[in-house]
Design an enzyme around this catalytic site. Sequence first.
Site, PDB file in Angstrom:
ATOM      1  N   GLU A   1       1.974 -12.714   2.568  1.00 11.78           N
ATOM      2  CA  GLU A   1       0.610 -12.552   3.065  1.00 11.78           C
ATOM      3  C   GLU A   1      -0.359 -13.353   2.188  1.00 11.78           C
ATOM      4  OE1 GLU A   1      -2.452  -9.430   2.335  1.00 11.78           O
ATOM      5  OE2 GLU A   1      -1.300  -8.391   3.860  1.00 11.78           O
TER       6      GLU A   1
ATOM      7  N   ARG B   1      -3.882  -9.775   9.975  1.00 17.95           N
ATOM      8  CA  ARG B   1      -4.053 -10.604   8.771  1.00 17.95           C
ATOM      9  C   ARG B   1      -4.197 -12.098   9.119  1.00 17.95           C
ATOM     10  NH1 ARG B   1      -4.100  -5.925   7.319  1.00 17.95           N
ATOM     11  NH2 ARG B   1      -3.353  -5.113   5.317  1.00 17.95           N
TER      12      ARG B   1
ATOM     13  N   SER C   1      -0.764  -6.228  -0.933  1.00 17.65           N
ATOM     14  CA  SER C   1       0.474  -6.511  -0.200  1.00 17.65           C
ATOM     15  C   SER C   1       0.842  -7.982  -0.376  1.00 17.65           C
ATOM     16  CB  SER C   1       0.290  -6.266   1.290  1.00 17.65           C
ATOM     17  OG  SER C   1      -0.086  -4.952   1.536  1.00 17.65           O
TER      18      SER C   1
HETATM   19  N1  EPU Z   1       7.253   2.480   2.312  1.00 19.61           N
HETATM   20  C1  EPU Z   1       8.461   2.648   1.640  1.00 19.61           C
HETATM   21  N2  EPU Z   1       8.599   2.113   0.392  1.00 19.61           N
HETATM   22  C2  EPU Z   1       7.599   1.443  -0.220  1.00 19.61           C
HETATM   23  C3  EPU Z   1       6.379   1.263   0.457  1.00 19.61           C
HETATM   24  C4  EPU Z   1       6.220   1.789   1.730  1.00 19.61           C
HETATM   25  O1  EPU Z   1       9.382   3.242   2.163  1.00 19.61           O
HETATM   26  O2  EPU Z   1       7.807   1.009  -1.351  1.00 19.61           O
HETATM   27  C5  EPU Z   1       7.075   3.102   3.626  1.00 19.61           C
HETATM   28  C6  EPU Z   1       6.123   4.292   3.527  1.00 19.61           C
HETATM   29  O3  EPU Z   1       6.798   5.459   3.230  1.00 19.61           O
HETATM   30  C7  EPU Z   1       5.519   4.359   4.908  1.00 19.61           C
HETATM   31  C8  EPU Z   1       5.488   2.910   5.338  1.00 19.61           C
HETATM   32  O4  EPU Z   1       6.395   2.203   4.510  1.00 19.61           O
HETATM   33  O5  EPU Z   1       6.357   5.049   5.790  1.00 19.61           O
HETATM   34  C9  EPU Z   1       4.119   2.287   5.277  1.00 19.61           C
HETATM   35  O6  EPU Z   1       3.640   2.301   3.950  1.00 19.61           O
HETATM   36  P1  EPU Z   1       2.070   2.346   3.611  1.00 19.61           P
HETATM   37  O7  EPU Z   1       1.390   3.402   4.395  1.00 19.61           O
HETATM   38  O8  EPU Z   1       1.924   2.354   2.139  1.00 19.61           O
HETATM   39  O9  EPU Z   1       1.465   1.035   4.230  1.00 19.61           O
HETATM   40  P2  EPU Z   1       2.028  -0.440   4.259  1.00 19.61           P
HETATM   41  O10 EPU Z   1       2.521  -0.766   5.611  1.00 19.61           O
HETATM   42  O11 EPU Z   1       2.958  -0.612   3.143  1.00 19.61           O
HETATM   43  C10 EPU Z   1      -0.249  -1.528   5.028  1.00 19.61           C
HETATM   44  C11 EPU Z   1      -1.073  -2.692   4.602  1.00 19.61           C
HETATM   45  C12 EPU Z   1      -1.913  -2.327   3.374  1.00 19.61           C
HETATM   46  C13 EPU Z   1      -2.800  -1.156   3.756  1.00 19.61           C
HETATM   47  C14 EPU Z   1      -1.907   0.002   4.217  1.00 19.61           C
HETATM   48  C15 EPU Z   1      -2.710   1.161   4.726  1.00 19.61           C
HETATM   49  C16 EPU Z   1       0.114  -4.706   5.240  1.00 19.61           C
HETATM   50  C17 EPU Z   1       0.950  -5.840   4.782  1.00 19.61           C
HETATM   51  N3  EPU Z   1      -0.241  -3.829   4.294  1.00 19.61           N
HETATM   52  O12 EPU Z   1       0.679  -1.270   3.966  1.00 19.61           O
HETATM   53  O13 EPU Z   1      -2.732  -3.439   3.057  1.00 19.61           O
HETATM   54  O14 EPU Z   1      -3.603  -0.747   2.664  1.00 19.61           O
HETATM   55  O15 EPU Z   1      -1.060  -0.429   5.312  1.00 19.61           O
HETATM   56  O16 EPU Z   1      -3.289   0.833   5.961  1.00 19.61           O
HETATM   57  O17 EPU Z   1      -0.211  -4.620   6.424  1.00 19.61           O
HETATM   58  C18 EPU Z   1      -3.056  -5.363   1.677  1.00 19.61           C
HETATM   59  O18 EPU Z   1      -3.085  -6.024   2.708  1.00 19.61           O
HETATM   60  O19 EPU Z   1      -3.161  -5.899   0.528  1.00 19.61           O
HETATM   61  C19 EPU Z   1      -2.817  -3.930   1.763  1.00 19.61           C
HETATM   62  C20 EPU Z   1      -2.662  -3.174   0.672  1.00 19.61           C
END
Ligand code: EPU
Length: 339
Positions: free
Chosen positions: A335, A165, A239
């Site tokens: 972010e 990012r 995010s």
């Molecule tokens: N999780 C929780 N609780 C929550 C949300 C997530 O426990 O409320 C856990 C999930 O169970 C999972 C882990 O966190 O084990 C990761 O969650 P998720 O796959 O939803 O991805 P993320 O890390 O929350 C990142 C990016 C997203 C992108 C997704 C998919 C960042 C800050 N965010 O989210 O990007 O779509 O991976 O690749 O890196 C964005 O930048 O606006 C965005 C949506």
Amino acid sequence: MPNILKNASLKPFNTFGLEAKAKLLVAIKSIDEAIKLTHDEAFKANEKMVLGGGSNLLLTKDFDGLVIKNEIKGIKIIKETETDIYLKVGGGEIWHEFVLFCVTNNYCGLENLSLIPGTVGAAPMQNIGAYGVEIKDVFEELEALNWETQKLERFDNSQCQFGYRESIFKHSHKGKYLICNVTFKLSKKPKLKMEYGAIRETLALNGVKEPSIKDISDAVIAIRQSKLPDPAEIGNSGSFFKNPVITKKLFAKIKDQYDSVPSYPIDESNVKVPAGWLIEQAGWKGYRQGEIGVHQKQALVLVNYGDGIGKDIENLAYKIINSVQEKFGVQLQPEVNII
Ligand code: EPU
């Protein structure tokens, strides 16, 4: 000369749907118009802010300057080989519409980045990424107008200094350029990326055995729609926080207490932990305070249910940062750009 509006509402131009006024607002439809703008008194005399799709922006007050909305359009094939295609795309093109154009034409590389809100010109600024792909993986170069010299400059992949990012346009080059167009190198021979667990699961659920580019795009769209609020219905900017990188030592301490803490490897001594998980454990998921809150299905996303105020969202973000710091000793970083 492009028309400069006075005291313009920015509500239609930010996905949080927050009300804030710009002292001046101008839409730029070509590089020529952008160069002309640099000769205008309004440009010389004011602080400037370039707006793409407004999808990574938290407006906490009126902007006492000139907001420049990038509306430079166009998709051109500039080179084609046996295996690859090079597309030069106007910075004002809507990101998801461009991704669908690629999917329809079977150009492979951007399908995992389906449905991300925002514009093509804003995408490299923060090296947008999702489901195992970042824009830097298919980025060839960009052309940006240097506001000071009024010259177009080219930046190749390494010159953009992409990181998680991150790019040079968020650091030393912040506020100094208008990203006019971006060139992508996409593959004509599908090389699909499905390592991200949820993609495989969704494909299996849809009964897809030999996935096409469109199948991947459809799967990503379904996953995003199931977890992330649609800004047309509930204001948000995806995010709100970055996923923090922490030391393995601190991670071990957290894992002692919470065996199921998810993590992604980074290097010998660090791991990345999902901010959404930390925020949920700190008790914020689904929290609501009047018109604003934390999304019910994804704690990483702050939301505006209607008439929320940017300052309240900023305050909520700081409360979340403090509570995660207190509980886990982890410092979260926003972010989104807070104005
Ligand atoms: N999780 C929780 N609780 C929550 C949300 C997530 O426990 O409320 C856990 C999930 O169970 C999972 C882990 O966190 O084990 C990761 O969650 P998720 O796959 O939803 O991805 P993320 O890390 O929350 C990142 C990016 C997203 C992108 C997704 C998919 C960042 C800050 N965010 O989210 O990007 O779509 O991976 O690749 O890196 C964005 O930048 O606006 C965005 C949506």
